[in-house]
Motif scaffolding. Sequence first.
Motif, PDB file in Angstrom:
ATOM      1  N   SER A  61       0.893  -1.311   0.036  1.00 26.66           N
ATOM      2  CA  SER A  61       0.038  -0.053  -0.002  1.00 26.66           C
ATOM      3  C   SER A  61       0.889   1.321  -0.035  1.00 26.66           C
ATOM      4  O   SER A  61       2.066   1.499   0.098  1.00 26.66           O
ATOM      5  CB  SER A  61      -0.874  -0.054   1.185  1.00 26.66           C
ATOM      6  OG  SER A  61      -0.316   0.357   2.520  1.00 26.66           O
ATOM      7  N   TYR A  64      -0.707   6.582   3.049  1.00 22.84           N
ATOM      8  CA  TYR A  64      -1.451   7.994   3.062  1.00 22.84           C
ATOM      9  C   TYR A  64      -1.583   8.539   4.421  1.00 22.84           C
ATOM     10  O   TYR A  64      -1.824   9.952   4.483  1.00 22.84           O
ATOM     11  CB  TYR A  64      -2.773   7.880   2.378  1.00 22.84           C
ATOM     12  CG  TYR A  64      -2.660   7.729   1.093  1.00 22.84           C
ATOM     13  CD1 TYR A  64      -2.229   8.550   0.284  1.00 22.84           C
ATOM     14  CD2 TYR A  64      -3.186   6.586   0.358  1.00 22.84           C
ATOM     15  CE1 TYR A  64      -2.133   8.410  -1.315  1.00 22.84           C
ATOM     16  CE2 TYR A  64      -3.104   6.364  -1.006  1.00 22.84           C
ATOM     17  CZ  TYR A  64      -2.665   7.207  -1.898  1.00 22.84           C
ATOM     18  OH  TYR A  64      -2.363   6.975  -3.236  1.00 22.84           O
ATOM     19  N   ASN A  78      -3.874   2.503   1.458  1.00 20.20           N
ATOM     20  CA  ASN A  78      -4.919   2.150   0.574  1.00 20.20           C
ATOM     21  C   ASN A  78      -5.543   0.611   0.506  1.00 20.20           C
ATOM     22  O   ASN A  78      -6.154   0.306  -0.115  1.00 20.20           O
ATOM     23  CB  ASN A  78      -4.845   2.835  -0.810  1.00 20.20           C
ATOM     24  CG  ASN A  78      -3.415   2.286  -1.520  1.00 20.20           C
ATOM     25  OD1 ASN A  78      -2.640   1.589  -0.827  1.00 20.20           O
ATOM     26  ND2 ASN A  78      -3.423   2.140  -2.934  1.00 20.20           N
TER      27      ASN A  78
END
Length: 101
Positions: A61, A64, A78
């Motif tokens: 991933s 974020y 994500n």
Amino acid sequence: LKSNKAATLYSTDSFVVSMCAGPDGNAILSGHLDGSIYRFCFETEQSPRPSTTKLAVTPTSVPYALAWGYAGIVAAGNDRAVRFWDAEGREGQSFDYSSYE
């Protein structure tokens, strides 16, 4: 950094997607598009030279969301997983929420 002018702290081969300050205010973490997390330590009286360390990698991933406290580091991305590391980058617990709607 004392001059208040823009400067390159360090460079990597991937774009920055998240960033957070360290708990003591003397370092930052940056999350990158390739899943890597870097730690940049500023100059201090105890550490007269700045340093950059690749601290961790989230293999599936993009990190974020980043947070860094005295107990350790947390990243979410994500892939719908939340991962924890200690302050030195040793992987701890992770929670996978990919099956939740």
